[in-house]
Motif scaffolding. Structure first.
Motif, short mmCIF file in Angstrom:
data_model
loop_
_atom_site.label_atom_id
_atom_site.label_comp_id
_atom_site.label_asym_id
_atom_site.label_seq_id
_atom_site.Cartn_x
_atom_site.Cartn_y
_atom_site.Cartn_z
N ARG A 1 0.76 -1.25 0.10
CA ARG A 1 -0.28 0.01 0.02
C ARG A 1 0.89 1.24 -0.13
NH1 ARG A 1 -1.84 3.73 3.20
NH2 ARG A 1 -0.74 3.00 4.98
N ARG A 2 1.88 1.28 0.84
CA ARG A 2 2.81 2.26 0.85
C ARG A 2 3.60 2.59 -0.61
NH1 ARG A 2 5.82 0.94 6.58
NH2 ARG A 2 4.33 1.63 8.05
N ARG A 3 3.76 1.50 -1.17
CA ARG A 3 4.55 1.56 -2.53
C ARG A 3 3.68 2.24 -3.58
NH1 ARG A 3 4.85 -0.45 -7.18
NH2 ARG A 3 3.03 -1.91 -6.82
N GLN A 4 2.33 1.87 -3.35
CA GLN A 4 1.26 2.41 -4.29
C GLN A 4 1.20 3.89 -4.02
OE1 GLN A 4 -2.23 0.27 -3.71
NE2 GLN A 4 -1.21 -1.61 -4.92
N VAL A 5 1.11 4.30 -2.69
CA VAL A 5 1.04 5.69 -2.39
C VAL A 5 2.43 6.70 -2.92
CG1 VAL A 5 0.84 7.45 -0.41
CG2 VAL A 5 -0.42 5.50 -0.21
N VAL A 6 3.40 6.18 -2.69
CA VAL A 6 4.58 6.74 -3.10
C VAL A 6 4.55 7.08 -4.74
CG1 VAL A 6 7.03 6.77 -3.29
CG2 VAL A 6 5.92 6.22 -0.97
N GLU A 7 4.04 5.96 -5.57
CA GLU A 7 4.18 5.92 -6.88
C GLU A 7 3.08 6.93 -7.07
OE1 GLU A 7 3.39 2.89 -10.46
OE2 GLU A 7 3.71 2.30 -8.40
N LYS A 8 1.80 7.02 -6.79
CA LYS A 8 0.89 8.04 -7.02
C LYS A 8 1.00 9.41 -6.85
CE LYS A 8 -3.87 8.98 -5.83
NZ LYS A 8 -5.04 9.00 -4.78
N PHE A 9 1.94 9.63 -5.84
CA PHE A 9 2.31 10.86 -5.55
C PHE A 9 3.48 11.47 -6.25
CE2 PHE A 9 -0.13 10.94 -1.86
CZ PHE A 9 -0.49 12.26 -1.54
N GLN A 10 4.15 10.20 -7.07
CA GLN A 10 5.28 10.65 -7.98
C GLN A 10 4.86 11.05 -9.35
OE1 GLN A 10 7.80 7.17 -7.52
NE2 GLN A 10 9.34 8.28 -5.85
N LYS A 11 4.06 9.98 -9.79
CA LYS A 11 3.34 10.33 -11.24
C LYS A 11 2.20 10.90 -11.64
CE LYS A 11 5.76 5.79 -12.13
NZ LYS A 11 5.51 4.35 -12.46
N ALA A 12 1.33 10.95 -10.45
CA ALA A 12 -0.13 11.82 -10.75
C ALA A 12 -0.01 13.27 -11.02
CB ALA A 12 -1.26 11.40 -9.62
N PRO A 13 -0.74 13.79 -11.63
CA PRO A 13 -0.65 15.55 -12.15
C PRO A 13 -1.12 16.03 -10.69
CG PRO A 13 -2.71 14.23 -13.09
CD PRO A 13 -1.90 13.26 -12.55
N PHE A 14 -0.75 17.32 -10.51
CA PHE A 14 -1.02 18.00 -9.18
C PHE A 14 -2.32 18.42 -8.99
CE2 PHE A 14 -1.43 22.16 -7.20
CZ PHE A 14 -0.77 21.97 -5.91
N GLU A 15 -3.35 18.66 -9.96
CA GLU A 15 -4.68 19.01 -9.92
C GLU A 15 -5.37 17.73 -9.03
OE1 GLU A 15 -3.36 19.18 -12.47
OE2 GLU A 15 -3.18 21.42 -12.84
N GLU A 16 -4.98 16.37 -9.59
CA GLU A 16 -5.64 15.37 -9.02
C GLU A 16 -5.19 14.96 -7.43
OE1 GLU A 16 -5.31 10.49 -9.53
OE2 GLU A 16 -4.91 11.63 -11.44
N ILE A 17 -4.06 15.30 -7.37
CA ILE A 17 -3.44 15.19 -5.79
C ILE A 17 -4.25 16.38 -5.07
CG2 ILE A 17 -1.54 15.72 -4.20
CD1 ILE A 17 0.23 14.34 -6.86
N ALA A 18 -4.22 17.65 -5.49
CA ALA A 18 -4.75 18.76 -4.69
C ALA A 18 -6.34 18.22 -4.24
CB ALA A 18 -4.86 19.75 -5.25
N ALA A 19 -6.83 17.73 -5.22
CA ALA A 19 -8.43 17.49 -5.18
C ALA A 19 -8.53 16.28 -4.09
CB ALA A 19 -9.14 16.87 -6.53
N HIS A 20 -7.75 15.51 -4.08
CA HIS A 20 -7.73 14.26 -3.18
C HIS A 20 -7.48 14.64 -1.84
CE1 HIS A 20 -7.02 10.13 -1.65
NE2 HIS A 20 -6.01 10.65 -1.17
#
Length: 781
Positions: A707-726
């Protein structure tokens, strides 16, 4: 002669013709009994031989040896001696070139025959035997260092040479042994065939290489067998003493291995013969250099233990062939007993030559052979089986005691592994009193490293410990670790042995020695406290008497406790402790002298049947001892806790504890008896469910990592808008978490008694610092 020598030296190619001519003349003169010319011919040959060392001497030597052989074949003793003397001179010459075709078989046979001369005249017999021995010595010197010569170490030669020398060693004639005056002693000894045979045997063995030892020793064993020389064993011991001191030290183990093999070959011989072989083995082991028993150390002990087991079988069945049940020889039990004692003594002799680490291995090896219940060596059923088991146990423990007597080691933890101690202490729980005594003696031998054992051989209440002149060293770190690991186990078995009704005075003396030696050799402050608790628990055994012990057993336990506490109080040097112990001892002297060792451990003990009506003043009280020692810095909480070992049904039924149970029990005893047990959390019970949870927790950790690996990968590759909305969607959740944290930090923690001790309006006294707070993962981007 001078002209002949000059001619031979100037024309060496003529030497063989000269030799052939002289040989022809000598043979003719011998047959015609013209002995004067024979002597002249031999003198001429000797002088030519000593003068001419040219390369063509080989052919001349052939003529010379032919003449010597002719003289030796003669029946005249003087000619035999003349021929031998010439041969000895020749043997001392170092030839420049080796001979490929020369044979000494005749000379070995003839000289051996001369060694056994039985001439009627004593002087002539002695001279012929001496000549025979000198001749054999000459053959050995001539052939032993030259690989191209006849191999003197071959069995056909050794089987003649060695018995001839032994025959002369063995037979000391009365005329030889008697000397007219002390001044002639040295001269007589020089003339003695015995002395010469010994010197020759030493020289022969000293030249023996690794591969030749076997051929040299085998004839010795056969000779001793054929002439029944094992039973008095004096000559056999003398022979092997000569052998062990003569051979090269690195070959000692080969002799020992041959003796062991011979013992196996004679396993159905009379007990006296086997005992003789074992005695010789013992002597050889002592002479052998330390560690030279060889690479197969355990094989040595295996052979000896196997012979011990066979001897027990012979003594019980009365037959050398147990399967047939019919024996042609009568087996005498006392002879078998002597043999068993000889084997045990030899085991001790062998072990004393070994380094410490090998002694430790040997002890483990012997202990593993002791048959115990619930082990791989299952006990034999039936009365005969029980007798065999008991005798085997006793003999093996005796052997172990012999090894332990010479055992000196500073680090007992590595020298005495857990498996060994577990098996040894298991033997201590057996019903047989003799076996228990052996176990106690073995433990005493291990622990006594400064020779204090004899000072505690008798139990008494000594007023001044300094008269014993004890050697006391500070407890080392290794000893402390040893007692931490095995202490509770030792205490438990001492406690259980004290409860045995079949104990006699020897058991109580051994227990007393063991307790004192632990106190001197292995005790730190914690061990001392545990020993005092143990002795007080032993006093309680006698006081309450749940085991229905006899009056003697109870008085002995009281006396044992008094003697131990009397000495231990003087060792601790706490005046108030000494005073309390002294008061109780004085009270016993007045009111109940039968509770002291001076009245109990004597030939006719003075006992009392009114032990249940004793007053409190004659007992040592745990509360009082805890109080006086606690004031001197000892752990009073631990002192005030009674010693109660955990008992199981198996102790009484099978007299045996398995290793696993002993360890778990040790932990239980520690936890039960430690004063901190109230503060400890109860031990978690290990069940199937707890094991299943432990396995499941591994799977949970794997899921968390993924789960931690997936979170790190998401924050590395996802666009900024998606992270801010989340993150915005979870803002309310974050706020509620923060509110909870602030509320916890402001509110005071509940008191242990359940009442609030501080006023609600004073949060600053109980607030948690910010750096100690645990924030959720989402508090930080």
């Amino acid at each position: 002669m001078e002209k002949l020598t000059f001619y031979a030296l100037s024309a060496p190619e003529k030497l063989d013709r000269i030799g052939a001519y002289l040989s022809e003349r000598l043979i003719r003169d011998v047959s015609r009994h013209r002995y004067g010319y024979v002597c002249i011919a031999m003198e001429a040959l000797d002088q030519l031989l000593m003068a001419c060392h040219c390369q063509s001497i080989n052919l001349f030597v052939e003529s010379f040896l032919k003449m010597v052989a002719k003289l030796l074949e003669s029946e005249k003793p003087n000619l035999q001696i003349l021929g031998t003397n010439s041969f000895v001179k020749f043997a001392n010459i170092e030839e420049d070139t080796p001979s490929y075709h020369r044979s000494y078989d005749f000379f070995v046979s003839r000289f051996s025959e001369m060694c056994h001369s039985s001439h009627d005249d004593l002087d002539i017999r002695t001279k012929i035997r001496m000549s025979g021995i000198k001749g054999l010595q000459g053959v050995v010197r001539k052939t032993v260092n030259d690989e191209l010569q006849a191999n003197i170490w071959d069995p056909q030669h050794m089987d003649k040479i060695v018995p001839s020398l032994l025959f002369n060693l063995q037979h000391v004639d009365e005329g030889e042994s008697r000397s007219p005056s002390p001044l002639q002693t040295a001269e007589k000894e020089k003339e003695s065939p015995t002395e010469l045979a010994e010197r020759c045997l030493r020289e022969l063995l000293g030249r023996a290489a690794y591969g030749n030892i076997k051929n040299a020793i085998k004839p010795v064993l056969i000779h001793l067998d054929n002439h029944s020389l094992w039973e008095p064993k004096i000559f056999a011991t003398c022979c092997f003493r000569i052998i062990m001191y003569s051979i090269q030290p690195q070959h000692s183990h080969l002799v020992i291995q041959q003796l062991l093999g011979h013992l196996d070959a004679n396993s159905k011989s009379a007990a006296t013969v086997r005992a003789g072989i074992v005695e010789v083995l013992s002597e050889a082991a002592v002479i052998a250099a330390s560690g030279s028993v060889g690479p197969t150390v355990l094989e040595v002990f295996n052979t000896l233990l196997r012979q011990l087991r066979l001897s027990i079988d012979y003594a019980l069945t009365g037959s050398y062939d147990c399967a047939a049940g019919v024996s042609t020889k009568t087996i005498k039990e006392h002879e078998e007993r002597m043999f068993q004692e000889a084997v045990i003594k030899t085991i001790g002799s062998f072990a004393s030559t070994l380094p410490t680490y090998q002694q430790s291995e040997v002890m483990v090896f012997i202990m593993n052979k002791v048959p115990l219940p619930s082990t791989q060596q299952s006990l034999e059923a039936g009365k005969a089986g029980e007798n065999r088991n008991r005798l085997t146990q006793i003999m093996l423990l005796k052997s172990l005691l012999q090894v332990s007597v010479g055992f000196q080691c500073s680090n007992m933890l590595t020298a005495l592994p857990s498996a060994f101690l577990d098996r040894l202490l298991s033997s201590a729980l057996m019903e047989d009193a003799e076996i228990r005594l052996f176990v106690l003696e073995i433990l005493i031998s291990f622990i006594d490293r400064h020779g204090n054992r004899q000072k505690f051989s008798s139990i008494s209440t000594i007023s001044d410990i300094s008269v014993l002149k004890l050697k006391v060293d500070k407890c080392s770190r290794q000893d402390t670790v040893f007692m931490k690991k095995h202490g509770q186990q030792l205490y438990r078995h001492i406690y259980l042995i004290c409860k045995e009704e079949s104990n006699v005075q020897a058991h109580y003396e051994a227990l007393y020695s063991l307790l004192m030696l632990i106190s001197i050799e292995l005790a730190n402050e914690e061990v001392m406290v545990d020993l005092i608790r143990l002795v007080l628990a032993v006093q309680e055994i006698a006081q309450i008497n749940e085991e229905n012990l006899t009056a003697y057993n109870r008085c002995a336990l009281f006396a044992l406790g008094a003697a131990y506490l009397n000495l231990i109080s003087q060792l601790t040097t706490v005046p108030t402790f000494c005073q309390h112990i002294l008061e109780v001892i004085e009270m016993r002297q007045k009111e109940a002298p039968y509770l002291l060792p001076e009245d109990v451990f004597v030939e006719k003990p003075k006992l009392s049947n009114s032990l249940d009506r004793l007053g409190p003043e004659v007992f040592f009280w745990q509360s009082k001892i805890s109080e006086v020692l606690g004031g001197s810095g000892y752990n009073s909480d631990r002192l005030s806790t009674p010693y109660i070992p955990q008992l199981t049904d198996e102790d009484r039924l099978s007299k045996r504890k398995s290793i696993g149970e002993t360890i778990s029990l040790q932990v239980e005893v520690e936890s039960r008896n430690s004063p901190e047990r109230e503060q400890r959390a109860p031990a978690e019970e290990i069940t199937y469910e707890t094991l299943k949870k432990a396995i499941d927790s591994v799977a949970v950790e794997e899921q968390e990592r993924e789960r931690r690996r997936q979170v790190v990968e998401k924050f590395q590759k996802a666009p900024f808008e998606e992270i801010a909305a989340h993150c915005g969607a979870r803002a309310t959740l974050l706020q509620s978490k923060l509110n909870q944290i602030f509320e916890i930090t402001i509110r005071p923690p509940p008191s242990p008694s359940g009442t609030i001790t501080a006023a609600y309006g004073q949060p600053q006294n109980h607030s948690i610092p910010v750096y100690e707070m645990k924030f959720p993962d989402l508090c930080v981007y």
